[in-house]
Design an enzyme around this catalytic site. Structure first.
Site, PDB file in Angstrom:
ATOM      1  N   SER A  63       9.115 -19.994   1.741  1.00 22.41           N
ATOM      2  CA  SER A  63       7.782 -20.006   1.120  1.00 22.41           C
ATOM      3  C   SER A  63       7.181 -21.408   1.075  1.00 22.41           C
ATOM      4  O   SER A  63       7.847 -22.374   0.713  1.00 22.41           O
ATOM      5  CB  SER A  63       7.864 -19.441  -0.301  1.00 22.41           C
ATOM      6  OG  SER A  63       6.608 -19.614  -0.936  1.00 22.41           O
ATOM      7  N   LYS A 123       5.218  -6.939  -4.584  1.00 21.58           N
ATOM      8  CA  LYS A 123       3.851  -6.913  -5.115  1.00 21.58           C
ATOM      9  C   LYS A 123       3.507  -5.599  -5.842  1.00 21.58           C
ATOM     10  O   LYS A 123       2.781  -5.617  -6.828  1.00 21.58           O
ATOM     11  CB  LYS A 123       2.832  -7.181  -3.997  1.00 21.58           C
ATOM     12  CG  LYS A 123       2.873  -8.623  -3.497  1.00 21.58           C
ATOM     13  CD  LYS A 123       1.799  -8.889  -2.453  1.00 21.58           C
ATOM     14  CE  LYS A 123       2.011 -10.266  -1.830  1.00 21.58           C
ATOM     15  NZ  LYS A 123       0.992 -10.597  -0.830  1.00 21.58           N
ATOM     16  N   ASP A 183      -5.167 -12.312  -3.026  1.00 14.60           N
ATOM     17  CA  ASP A 183      -5.038 -12.313  -1.554  1.00 14.60           C
ATOM     18  C   ASP A 183      -6.371 -12.048  -0.855  1.00 14.60           C
ATOM     19  O   ASP A 183      -6.752 -12.751   0.079  1.00 14.60           O
ATOM     20  CB  ASP A 183      -4.018 -11.258  -1.098  1.00 14.60           C
ATOM     21  CG  ASP A 183      -2.580 -11.731  -1.253  1.00 14.60           C
ATOM     22  OD1 ASP A 183      -2.347 -12.955  -1.267  1.00 14.60           O
ATOM     23  OD2 ASP A 183      -1.696 -10.866  -1.351  1.00 14.60           O
ATOM     24  N   MET A 216      -3.769 -12.370   9.759  1.00 16.75           N
ATOM     25  CA  MET A 216      -3.241 -12.780   8.452  1.00 16.75           C
ATOM     26  C   MET A 216      -1.915 -13.517   8.609  1.00 16.75           C
ATOM     27  O   MET A 216      -1.507 -14.274   7.747  1.00 16.75           O
ATOM     28  CB  MET A 216      -3.046 -11.573   7.541  1.00 16.75           C
ATOM     29  CG  MET A 216      -4.338 -11.010   7.001  1.00 16.75           C
ATOM     30  SD  MET A 216      -3.946  -9.859   5.665  1.00 16.75           S
ATOM     31  CE  MET A 216      -5.564  -9.186   5.328  1.00 16.75           C
TER      32      MET A 216
HETATM   33  P1  NDP Z   1       3.111  -3.605   5.057  1.00 17.32           P
HETATM   34  O1  NDP Z   1       4.529  -3.404   5.424  1.00 17.32           O
HETATM   35  O2  NDP Z   1       2.606  -3.078   3.749  1.00 17.32           O
HETATM   36  O3  NDP Z   1       2.174  -2.921   6.193  1.00 17.32           O
HETATM   37  C1  NDP Z   1       2.471  -3.099   7.535  1.00 17.32           C
HETATM   38  C2  NDP Z   1       1.320  -2.576   8.408  1.00 17.32           C
HETATM   39  O4  NDP Z   1       1.575  -2.987   9.741  1.00 17.32           O
HETATM   40  C3  NDP Z   1       1.182  -1.070   8.429  1.00 17.32           C
HETATM   41  O5  NDP Z   1      -0.179  -0.723   8.547  1.00 17.32           O
HETATM   42  C4  NDP Z   1       1.965  -0.680   9.708  1.00 17.32           C
HETATM   43  O6  NDP Z   1       1.512   0.522  10.319  1.00 17.32           O
HETATM   44  C5  NDP Z   1       1.588  -1.832  10.598  1.00 17.32           C
HETATM   45  N1  NDP Z   1       2.571  -2.077  11.661  1.00 17.32           N
HETATM   46  C6  NDP Z   1       3.828  -2.566  11.540  1.00 17.32           C
HETATM   47  N2  NDP Z   1       4.416  -2.669  12.754  1.00 17.32           N
HETATM   48  C7  NDP Z   1       3.503  -2.224  13.664  1.00 17.32           C
HETATM   49  C8  NDP Z   1       3.509  -2.086  15.082  1.00 17.32           C
HETATM   50  N3  NDP Z   1       4.578  -2.439  15.823  1.00 17.32           N
HETATM   51  N4  NDP Z   1       2.401  -1.603  15.678  1.00 17.32           N
HETATM   52  C9  NDP Z   1       1.305  -1.259  14.958  1.00 17.32           C
HETATM   53  N5  NDP Z   1       1.251  -1.374  13.603  1.00 17.32           N
HETATM   54  C10 NDP Z   1       2.329  -1.848  12.966  1.00 17.32           C
HETATM   55  O7  NDP Z   1       2.840  -5.172   5.220  1.00 17.32           O
HETATM   56  P2  NDP Z   1       1.758  -6.047   4.417  1.00 17.32           P
HETATM   57  O8  NDP Z   1       0.489  -5.289   4.392  1.00 17.32           O
HETATM   58  O9  NDP Z   1       2.348  -6.522   3.147  1.00 17.32           O
HETATM   59  O10 NDP Z   1       1.639  -7.360   5.360  1.00 17.32           O
HETATM   60  C11 NDP Z   1       0.985  -7.318   6.620  1.00 17.32           C
HETATM   61  C12 NDP Z   1       0.893  -8.715   7.219  1.00 17.32           C
HETATM   62  O11 NDP Z   1       0.027  -9.557   6.455  1.00 17.32           O
HETATM   63  C13 NDP Z   1       2.229  -9.465   7.296  1.00 17.32           C
HETATM   64  O12 NDP Z   1       2.330 -10.049   8.580  1.00 17.32           O
HETATM   65  C14 NDP Z   1       2.126 -10.531   6.223  1.00 17.32           C
HETATM   66  O13 NDP Z   1       2.879 -11.675   6.564  1.00 17.32           O
HETATM   67  C15 NDP Z   1       0.617 -10.817   6.236  1.00 17.32           C
HETATM   68  N6  NDP Z   1       0.129 -11.390   4.974  1.00 17.32           N
HETATM   69  C16 NDP Z   1      -0.394 -12.664   4.983  1.00 17.32           C
HETATM   70  C17 NDP Z   1      -0.872 -13.251   3.819  1.00 17.32           C
HETATM   71  C18 NDP Z   1      -1.434 -14.647   3.860  1.00 17.32           C
HETATM   72  O14 NDP Z   1      -1.644 -15.245   2.800  1.00 17.32           O
HETATM   73  N7  NDP Z   1      -1.721 -15.190   5.020  1.00 17.32           N
HETATM   74  C19 NDP Z   1      -0.848 -12.532   2.529  1.00 17.32           C
HETATM   75  C20 NDP Z   1      -0.310 -11.185   2.627  1.00 17.32           C
HETATM   76  C21 NDP Z   1       0.167 -10.668   3.810  1.00 17.32           C
HETATM   77  P3  NDP Z   1       2.100   1.972   9.872  1.00 17.32           P
HETATM   78  O15 NDP Z   1       1.365   2.334   8.602  1.00 17.32           O
HETATM   79  O16 NDP Z   1       1.753   2.863  11.002  1.00 17.32           O
HETATM   80  O17 NDP Z   1       3.571   1.798   9.655  1.00 17.32           O
END
Ligand code: NDP
Length: 274
Positions: free
Chosen positions: A15, A66, A102, A215
């Site tokens: 982090s 979260k 966020d 993101m």
């Molecule tokens: P979640 O696990 O809640 O959601 C993951 C999402 O990604 C789902 O919609 C999932 O689809 C999709 N997904 C995962 N793998 C694939 C793939 N191979 N192909 C297509 N879709 C895929 O994760 P979060 O929402 O918590 O986080 C998402 C991203 O945002 C992360 O990379 C995290 O690091 C980033 N983030 C960055 C922040 C920042 O401050 N910059 C803050 C918060 C998050 P499905 O529903 O079909 O499984």
């Protein structure tokens, strides 16, 4: 007395939040200490209570806690209620207050740091997990012309569109459903970049002058940004600015002072590239 804050996560060693908040504290002459705490996967609420017992004043929460943090709070901000997740906790007496910064961090990075006006723009949000959910209300508050949520699992995108239908008409579906449309802003809120997987984005979705925003962040271009560049996006941005802006907003929640995020982001950018 130095006020104590921390970030809870698992894993959490990577982090950047301790360094960011230490910079904010120096800049704003605030006497705080901020550490990273690895909470056991089955021991988040105990870790929070231990920290409160030791005099902790507030905390950030990251993956995977979260939603659990949301359930632990005794009071929630309207934006945390909307997001269904909490990334910022503040402790006062018996109260555990929860907020979610966020989405505000994302919008501030896009509008202020990148100078991209959201009003009147066609926005495509990729993903339907926690990060996407937290971004929807703040994005809609900037009055885009339209919002489309695309997700590998279409049902989840459709459920999100329904959950926010009182704010605006939101369209949703799988990636194929975006074919034939053009977007001014495409935000990647999926975790696909983590596994290096390319998203099945139809050709021609990036409008002239469009911004592709991931993101995720890391050393070098993320897989999504490389894909967006190849498909004609005009401007590319990763999520480092969002990270710093959500932290600045959390700092404001705790301390009532808004730090200048620009020098902190610039320093972090240099560190990340090293
Ligand atoms: P979640 O696990 O809640 O959601 C993951 C999402 O990604 C789902 O919609 C999932 O689809 C999709 N997904 C995962 N793998 C694939 C793939 N191979 N192909 C297509 N879709 C895929 O994760 P979060 O929402 O918590 O986080 C998402 C991203 O945002 C992360 O990379 C995290 O690091 C980033 N983030 C960055 C922040 C920042 O401050 N910059 C803050 C918060 C998050 P499905 O529903 O079909 O499984």
């Amino acid at each position: 007395m130095t006020d104590r804050y921390c970030v809870f996560g698992n894993p959490v060693a990577h982090s950047r939040s301790p360094a960011i908040h230490a910079s904010f504290a120096r800049q704003c002459a605030q006497d705080i200490a901020y550490e990273a705490i690895l909470a056991p996967l089955d021991g988040f609420s105990q870790a929070v209570k231990r920290f409160i017992g030791a005099g902790g004043k507030g905390a950030n929460v990251t993956v995977p806690f979260k939603e659990e943090a949301f359930r632990l709070c005794t009071r929630l901000s309207p934006r945390a209620m909307r997001a269904g997740a909490v990334n910022t906790l503040a402790f006062a007496g018996d109260e555990i207050y929860g907020d979610n910064t966020d989405g505000a961090g994302l919008v501030r990075d896009i509008e202020v740091n990148l100078g991209f006006t959201l009003a009147g723009k066609r926005v495509l949000l990729l993903g339907a997990g926690g990060a996407a959910r937290g971004a929807i209300a703040p994005l809609l508050a900037s009055r885009p012309a339209s919002l489309f949520i695309a997700n590998r699992t279409a049902d989840k995108a459709e459920a999100l569109a329904c959950a926010f239908a009182d704010l605006a008409m939101v369209d949703a579906g799988n990636y194929d459903k975006t074919a034939g449309s053009r977007f001014d802003l495409v935000v990647n809120a999926t975790s696909a970049s983590l596994s290096g997987t390319a998203l099945p984005l139809p050709a021609g979705i990036f409008a002239a002058g469009s911004l592709a925003y991931d993101m995720m962040y890391g050393k070098g271009e993320t897989p999504f940004l490389a894909q967006a560049r190849a498909q004609g996006a005009a401007q590319l941005a990763d999520g480092l600015g969002m990270l710093v802006e959500q932290a600045a907003e959390a700092f404001f929640v705790w301390r009532g002072v808004r730090p200048d995020s620009a020098p902190v982001l610039a320093a972090l950018r240099v560190q990340l590239a090293a």
